[in-house]
Motif scaffolding. Structure first.
Motif, PDB file in Angstrom:
ATOM      1  N   ALA A 199       0.838  -1.208   0.000  1.00  0.00           N
ATOM      2  CA  ALA A 199       0.000   0.000   0.000  1.00  0.00           C
ATOM      3  C   ALA A 199       0.868   1.250   0.000  1.00  0.00           C
ATOM      4  O   ALA A 199       0.591   2.217  -0.728  1.00  0.00           O
ATOM      5  N   LEU A 200       1.927   1.244   0.788  1.00  0.00           N
ATOM      6  CA  LEU A 200       2.821   2.391   0.862  1.00  0.00           C
ATOM      7  C   LEU A 200       3.538   2.595  -0.473  1.00  0.00           C
ATOM      8  O   LEU A 200       3.690   3.735  -0.943  1.00  0.00           O
ATOM      9  N   GLY A 248       2.334   9.326  -6.452  1.00  0.00           N
ATOM     10  CA  GLY A 248       2.784  10.694  -6.221  1.00  0.00           C
ATOM     11  C   GLY A 248       2.268  11.333  -4.951  1.00  0.00           C
ATOM     12  O   GLY A 248       2.385  12.556  -4.782  1.00  0.00           O
ATOM     13  N   TRP A 249       1.732  10.541  -4.029  1.00  0.00           N
ATOM     14  CA  TRP A 249       1.233  11.109  -2.787  1.00  0.00           C
ATOM     15  C   TRP A 249       2.402  11.519  -1.892  1.00  0.00           C
ATOM     16  O   TRP A 249       3.448  10.861  -1.851  1.00  0.00           O
ATOM     17  N   GLU A 256      -0.631   8.175   6.671  1.00  0.00           N
ATOM     18  CA  GLU A 256      -1.418   9.312   6.225  1.00  0.00           C
ATOM     19  C   GLU A 256      -0.640  10.050   5.140  1.00  0.00           C
ATOM     20  O   GLU A 256       0.592  10.115   5.190  1.00  0.00           O
ATOM     21  N   ALA A 257      -1.349  10.569   4.157  1.00  0.00           N
ATOM     22  CA  ALA A 257      -0.694  11.197   3.016  1.00  0.00           C
ATOM     23  C   ALA A 257      -1.558  12.315   2.454  1.00  0.00           C
ATOM     24  O   ALA A 257      -2.750  12.419   2.765  1.00  0.00           O
ATOM     25  N   THR A 258      -0.947  13.135   1.625  1.00  0.00           N
ATOM     26  CA  THR A 258      -1.673  14.173   0.898  1.00  0.00           C
ATOM     27  C   THR A 258      -1.504  13.942  -0.593  1.00  0.00           C
ATOM     28  O   THR A 258      -0.382  13.772  -1.077  1.00  0.00           O
ATOM     29  N   ALA A 259      -2.621  13.896  -1.306  1.00  0.00           N
ATOM     30  CA  ALA A 259      -2.616  13.707  -2.756  1.00  0.00           C
ATOM     31  C   ALA A 259      -3.048  15.013  -3.407  1.00  0.00           C
ATOM     32  O   ALA A 259      -3.867  15.752  -2.854  1.00  0.00           O
ATOM     33  N   ARG A 260      -2.509  15.290  -4.580  1.00  0.00           N
ATOM     34  CA  ARG A 260      -2.835  16.523  -5.298  1.00  0.00           C
ATOM     35  C   ARG A 260      -3.477  16.187  -6.633  1.00  0.00           C
ATOM     36  O   ARG A 260      -3.088  15.229  -7.308  1.00  0.00           O
ATOM     37  N   THR A 261      -4.474  16.974  -7.025  1.00  0.00           N
ATOM     38  CA  THR A 261      -5.086  16.780  -8.338  1.00  0.00           C
ATOM     39  C   THR A 261      -4.127  17.290  -9.412  1.00  0.00           C
ATOM     40  O   THR A 261      -3.342  18.207  -9.178  1.00  0.00           O
TER      41      THR A 261
END
Length: 241
Positions: free
Chosen positions: A163-164, A171-172, A185-190
């Motif tokens: 998963a990681l 690209g997270w 926990e991660a941040t994804a960008r459009t």
């Protein structure tokens, strides 16, 4: 007017650059994603109309004068203008289906994964990471009935590592990872406008295999236009490859 085609092409190129800035300006750090979206909504159609009009005028002038090369420049400018108008034309012919009015999607609505590191102070956030409960769960079930936990034959350690890996490949930005408790926990960008969505992934041991749950939450907007559900589907498909 001998330079009409050249002028039209310059207008089209400058207009195309303006559209690119609307879409990717936030990625370059020029403004917030909402600013880019606002510029796109307010100015794309007028800009497209101007480019198309100037291009058509230049094309007609040079065709009448039998100036083929300059007429081609006008035609290229017209084409660029029409491309700018495609979103409006498409939505007029085939109006988009209104998205569900939620921005928090999870594979487990009964016990949604909680954020332990990211919180409501995250940059640019106008939404809460507290799950809204049964009402949101009901709307999600109706709008995205396919969103469900991912069950795998992998042991929890292997599933967490996988998963990681998938998250990094997508690209997270990994904000926090906890291998012992099989969660991150991660941040994804459009890709356009560069909106930030926050994601938590939790792997649970399940018999001889494991279960992968995740939750994706937008930082702004009442509706996410289906982006979070699409992200979960994409993640699950890549995980299983």
């Amino acid at each position: 007017m001998k330079q009409a085609g050249k002028i039209a092409l310059m207008v089209a190129i400058i207009g195309a650059m303006c559209v690119a800035l609307m879409l990717f300006g936030a990625r370059l750090g020029l403004w917030e994603p909402t600013t880019g979206l606002g510029l796109y909504r307010n100015f794309l159609n007028p800009l497209g109309a101007v480019i198309t009009g100037v291009g058509l005028l230049a094309t007609i002038i040079h065709v009448l004068r039998k100036e083929k090369g300059r007429a081609i420049s006008g035609g290229v400018a017209t084409f660029i203008g029409v491309l700018c108008l495609v979103p409006m034309i498409t939505s007029t012919i085939n109006p988009p289906v209104r998205s569900a009015p939620i921005n928090d999607i999870t594979t487990d609505t009964a016990n949604p994964p909680a954020f332990l590191v990211l919180d409501d102070t995250r940059e640019g956030a106008r939404t809460s990471l507290e799950y809204a409960g049964a009402k949101v769960a009901e709307i999600q079930a109706a709008a995205y009935p396919d969103i469900a936990p991912l069950e795998t034959d992998l042991a929890a350690d292997a599933a967490y590592a996988r998963a990681l890996e998938v998250a990094q490949d997508m690209g997270w930005e990994i904000i926090a990872s906890d291998a012992e408790n099989h969660r991150f926990e991660a941040t994804a960008r459009t890709s356009v406008f560069y909106f930030a969505d926050d994601v938590v992934v939790v792997v649970t041991e399940l018999g001889s295999g494991s279960r992968v749950d995740m939750r994706s939450v937008s930082r702004v907007g009442r509706s996410d236009r289906g982006v979070n559900a699409a992200r979960i589907r994409d993640f699950q498909q890549k995980f299983e490859k």
